[in-house]
Design a protein around this motif. Structure first.
Motif, PDB file in Angstrom:
ATOM      1  N   TRP A 157       2.482  38.681  63.780  1.00  0.00           N
ATOM      2  CA  TRP A 157       1.591  38.713  64.975  1.00  0.00           C
ATOM      3  C   TRP A 157       1.018  37.201  65.265  1.00  0.00           C
ATOM      4  CZ3 TRP A 157       0.140  42.147  68.189  1.00  0.00           C
ATOM      5  CH2 TRP A 157       0.415  43.457  67.880  1.00  0.00           C
ATOM      6  N   THR A 158       0.814  36.213  64.202  1.00  0.00           N
ATOM      7  CA  THR A 158       0.435  34.930  64.319  1.00  0.00           C
ATOM      8  C   THR A 158       1.550  34.037  65.232  1.00  0.00           C
ATOM      9  OG1 THR A 158      -0.851  35.103  62.249  1.00  0.00           O
ATOM     10  CG2 THR A 158      -0.470  32.924  63.385  1.00  0.00           C
ATOM     11  N   THR A 159       2.864  34.373  64.777  1.00  0.00           N
ATOM     12  CA  THR A 159       3.920  33.524  65.383  1.00  0.00           C
ATOM     13  C   THR A 159       3.973  34.103  67.016  1.00  0.00           C
ATOM     14  OG1 THR A 159       5.371  34.705  64.646  1.00  0.00           O
ATOM     15  CG2 THR A 159       5.015  32.818  63.249  1.00  0.00           C
ATOM     16  N   TRP A 160       3.891  35.287  66.973  1.00  0.00           N
ATOM     17  CA  TRP A 160       3.909  35.981  68.441  1.00  0.00           C
ATOM     18  C   TRP A 160       2.850  35.196  69.332  1.00  0.00           C
ATOM     19  CZ3 TRP A 160       0.857  38.872  71.547  1.00  0.00           C
ATOM     20  CH2 TRP A 160       1.293  39.401  72.562  1.00  0.00           C
ATOM     21  N   GLY A 161       1.719  35.290  68.907  1.00  0.00           N
ATOM     22  CA  GLY A 161       0.555  34.705  69.754  1.00  0.00           C
ATOM     23  C   GLY A 161       0.808  33.428  69.862  1.00  0.00           C
ATOM     24  N   PHE A 162       1.159  32.568  68.956  1.00  0.00           N
ATOM     25  CA  PHE A 162       1.416  31.216  69.370  1.00  0.00           C
ATOM     26  C   PHE A 162       2.589  30.959  70.335  1.00  0.00           C
ATOM     27  CE2 PHE A 162       3.424  26.785  67.807  1.00  0.00           C
ATOM     28  CZ  PHE A 162       2.358  26.123  68.303  1.00  0.00           C
ATOM     29  N   GLY A 163       3.509  31.830  70.208  1.00  0.00           N
ATOM     30  CA  GLY A 163       4.638  31.634  71.267  1.00  0.00           C
ATOM     31  C   GLY A 163       4.417  32.277  72.562  1.00  0.00           C
ATOM     32  N   TYR A 164       3.453  33.124  72.631  1.00  0.00           N
ATOM     33  CA  TYR A 164       3.009  33.589  73.959  1.00  0.00           C
ATOM     34  C   TYR A 164       1.974  32.440  74.615  1.00  0.00           C
ATOM     35  CZ  TYR A 164       0.712  36.466  77.242  1.00  0.00           C
ATOM     36  OH  TYR A 164       0.153  37.016  78.496  1.00  0.00           O
ATOM     37  N   VAL A 165       1.364  31.804  74.104  1.00  0.00           N
ATOM     38  CA  VAL A 165       0.568  30.654  74.548  1.00  0.00           C
ATOM     39  C   VAL A 165       1.730  29.576  74.910  1.00  0.00           C
ATOM     40  CG1 VAL A 165      -1.070  28.962  73.970  1.00  0.00           C
ATOM     41  CG2 VAL A 165      -1.447  31.281  73.171  1.00  0.00           C
ATOM     42  N   LEU A 166       2.397  29.143  74.149  1.00  0.00           N
ATOM     43  CA  LEU A 166       3.455  28.319  74.706  1.00  0.00           C
ATOM     44  C   LEU A 166       4.328  28.852  75.965  1.00  0.00           C
ATOM     45  CD1 LEU A 166       4.933  26.740  71.369  1.00  0.00           C
ATOM     46  CD2 LEU A 166       2.901  25.926  72.852  1.00  0.00           C
ATOM     47  N   ALA A 167       4.515  30.060  76.067  1.00  0.00           N
ATOM     48  CA  ALA A 167       5.277  30.466  77.149  1.00  0.00           C
ATOM     49  C   ALA A 167       4.575  30.473  78.376  1.00  0.00           C
ATOM     50  CB  ALA A 167       5.947  31.917  76.839  1.00  0.00           C
ATOM     51  N   VAL A 168       3.043  30.885  78.272  1.00  0.00           N
ATOM     52  CA  VAL A 168       2.319  30.869  79.367  1.00  0.00           C
ATOM     53  C   VAL A 168       2.308  29.180  79.918  1.00  0.00           C
ATOM     54  CG1 VAL A 168       0.110  31.086  80.307  1.00  0.00           C
ATOM     55  CG2 VAL A 168       0.998  32.832  78.725  1.00  0.00           C
ATOM     56  N   LEU A 169       2.151  28.201  78.952  1.00  0.00           N
ATOM     57  CA  LEU A 169       1.964  27.048  79.375  1.00  0.00           C
ATOM     58  C   LEU A 169       3.316  26.397  80.067  1.00  0.00           C
ATOM     59  CD1 LEU A 169       0.100  25.151  76.126  1.00  0.00           C
ATOM     60  CD2 LEU A 169      -0.682  25.792  78.408  1.00  0.00           C
ATOM     61  N   LEU A 170       4.381  26.854  79.482  1.00  0.00           N
ATOM     62  CA  LEU A 170       5.710  26.637  80.114  1.00  0.00           C
ATOM     63  C   LEU A 170       5.866  26.964  81.400  1.00  0.00           C
ATOM     64  CD1 LEU A 170       8.694  25.727  79.744  1.00  0.00           C
ATOM     65  CD2 LEU A 170       9.324  28.007  79.060  1.00  0.00           C
ATOM     66  N   VAL A 171       5.799  28.216  81.693  1.00  0.00           N
ATOM     67  CA  VAL A 171       5.982  28.840  82.915  1.00  0.00           C
ATOM     68  C   VAL A 171       4.816  28.362  83.967  1.00  0.00           C
ATOM     69  CG1 VAL A 171       5.879  31.159  84.353  1.00  0.00           C
ATOM     70  CG2 VAL A 171       6.918  30.881  82.136  1.00  0.00           C
ATOM     71  N   ARG A 172       3.457  27.997  83.534  1.00  0.00           N
ATOM     72  CA  ARG A 172       2.612  27.426  84.364  1.00  0.00           C
ATOM     73  C   ARG A 172       2.865  25.977  84.804  1.00  0.00           C
ATOM     74  NH1 ARG A 172      -3.507  26.209  81.999  1.00  0.00           N
ATOM     75  NH2 ARG A 172      -2.154  24.410  81.051  1.00  0.00           N
ATOM     76  N   GLY A 173       3.525  25.242  83.947  1.00  0.00           N
ATOM     77  CA  GLY A 173       3.922  23.823  84.060  1.00  0.00           C
ATOM     78  C   GLY A 173       5.171  23.946  84.981  1.00  0.00           C
ATOM     79  N   GLN A 174       6.252  24.730  84.843  1.00  0.00           N
ATOM     80  CA  GLN A 174       7.618  24.520  85.316  1.00  0.00           C
ATOM     81  C   GLN A 174       7.421  25.053  86.821  1.00  0.00           C
ATOM     82  OE1 GLN A 174      10.161  23.184  84.505  1.00  0.00           O
ATOM     83  NE2 GLN A 174      10.003  22.747  82.235  1.00  0.00           N
ATOM     84  N   HIS A 175       6.607  26.303  86.762  1.00  0.00           N
ATOM     85  CA  HIS A 175       6.607  26.921  88.399  1.00  0.00           C
ATOM     86  C   HIS A 175       5.268  26.712  89.073  1.00  0.00           C
ATOM     87  CE1 HIS A 175      10.048  29.544  88.000  1.00  0.00           C
ATOM     88  NE2 HIS A 175      10.077  29.122  86.858  1.00  0.00           N
ATOM     89  N   HIS A 176       4.433  25.828  88.436  1.00  0.00           N
ATOM     90  CA  HIS A 176       3.086  25.437  89.120  1.00  0.00           C
ATOM     91  C   HIS A 176       2.343  26.663  89.474  1.00  0.00           C
ATOM     92  CE1 HIS A 176       6.021  22.246  89.921  1.00  0.00           C
ATOM     93  NE2 HIS A 176       5.134  21.484  89.464  1.00  0.00           N
ATOM     94  N   LEU A 177       2.287  27.482  88.598  1.00  0.00           N
ATOM     95  CA  LEU A 177       1.403  28.808  88.825  1.00  0.00           C
ATOM     96  C   LEU A 177       0.180  28.894  88.164  1.00  0.00           C
ATOM     97  CD1 LEU A 177       4.313  31.457  88.327  1.00  0.00           C
ATOM     98  CD2 LEU A 177       3.252  31.031  90.394  1.00  0.00           C
ATOM     99  N   PRO A 178      -0.793  29.409  88.625  1.00  0.00           N
ATOM    100  CA  PRO A 178      -2.112  29.513  87.918  1.00  0.00           C
ATOM    101  C   PRO A 178      -1.684  30.240  86.542  1.00  0.00           C
ATOM    102  CG  PRO A 178      -2.116  30.904  89.765  1.00  0.00           C
ATOM    103  CD  PRO A 178      -0.785  30.119  90.040  1.00  0.00           C
ATOM    104  N   THR A 179      -2.901  29.981  85.689  1.00  0.00           N
ATOM    105  CA  THR A 179      -2.640  30.724  84.374  1.00  0.00           C
ATOM    106  C   THR A 179      -2.435  32.045  84.122  1.00  0.00           C
ATOM    107  OG1 THR A 179      -4.159  28.981  83.344  1.00  0.00           O
ATOM    108  CG2 THR A 179      -3.498  30.842  82.112  1.00  0.00           C
ATOM    109  N   GLY A 180      -2.995  32.771  85.190  1.00  0.00           N
ATOM    110  CA  GLY A 180      -3.088  34.422  85.426  1.00  0.00           C
ATOM    111  C   GLY A 180      -1.612  34.740  85.635  1.00  0.00           C
ATOM    112  N   LYS A 181      -1.079  34.260  86.544  1.00  0.00           N
ATOM    113  CA  LYS A 181       0.282  34.609  87.071  1.00  0.00           C
ATOM    114  C   LYS A 181       1.164  33.980  86.127  1.00  0.00           C
ATOM    115  CE  LYS A 181      -0.389  34.788  92.282  1.00  0.00           C
ATOM    116  NZ  LYS A 181       0.270  34.251  93.411  1.00  0.00           N
TER     117      LYS A 181
END
Length: 203
Positions: A157-181
């Motif tokens: 659960w801990t590593t999954w949560g950390f990976g989820y946060v990083l995935a959101v940051l990745l997509v937000r930066g690569q695709h210039h999307l707001p955090t929710g999207k």
């Protein structure tokens, strides 16, 4: 008294270059993989618009091998027929590689559907890298402890949560999307990975 020019950065053109384009240093695998743990925002910014297929393939091989070692049928097969066990491991690692590519492709596709404008190679390859980088501690521990143990489950659960946060940051930066999207673009894949790979009955 003249003020010295500021040092070059990833977004500021380096002085003296005729075309004015920034000179980006090479992002080595160890800096990418280890940096995701102690300076993830900086690393993801540095990796923006870069493909990382070599690191992604390496992590798939390592993670697939660790995952195979933690499965009881492989251990039993190894004691009876080592050649068959190696073949089984090869098939499993190949399946991990294919599944990882599918996760990256789906992530990129969803991000584009909901309005993102990022490129395929950086999004897919970096998603694979961060997914398996954050899962390596769980895989290493699960190779020695039962997957049903409290410690392994908590680590999952801990590593999954950390990976989820990083995935959101990745997509937000690569695709210039707001955090929710950006979160919407990775939620389905991360939940599926949690259920099938980390908490599923395969262990």
């Amino acid at each position: 008294m003249s003020v010295p020019p500021p040092p070059p950065t990833l977004i500021q053109p380096q002085p003296g270059r005729p075309d004015g384009t920034p000179r980006r240093r090479r992002l080595w695998w160890h800096r990418l993989i280890l940096g995701l743990w102690y300076r993830p925002v900086e690393v993801l910014d540095e990796a923006r618009d870069r493909g990382a297929w070599g690191a992604a393939a390496l992590l798939c091989l390592v993670s697939g091998a660790l995952g195979v070692l933690s499965v009881r049928p492989f251990r039993e097969q190894w004691t009876t027929d080592q050649q068959a066990a190696v073949q089984l491991a090869g098939v499993a690692v190949g399946g991990v590689l294919i599944a990882s590519i599918v996760l990256g492709v789906v992530t990129h596709a969803i991000a584009r559907i909901i309005g993102g404008n990022g490129r395929f190679s950086p999004t897919a390859s970096l998603f694979i890298v961060l997914f398996w980088t954050t899962d390596l501690p769980r895989l290493a521990v699960a190779a020695w402890l039962p997957a049903s143990s409290t410690f392994v489950q908590a680590l999952a659960w801990t590593t999954w949560g950390f990976g989820y946060v990083l995935a959101v940051l990745l997509v937000r930066g690569q695709h210039h999307l707001p955090t929710g999207k950006a979160a919407a673009a990775v939620t389905i894949q991360m939940l599926a990975a949690l259920a099938l790979l980390k908490l599923g009955p395969v262990r």
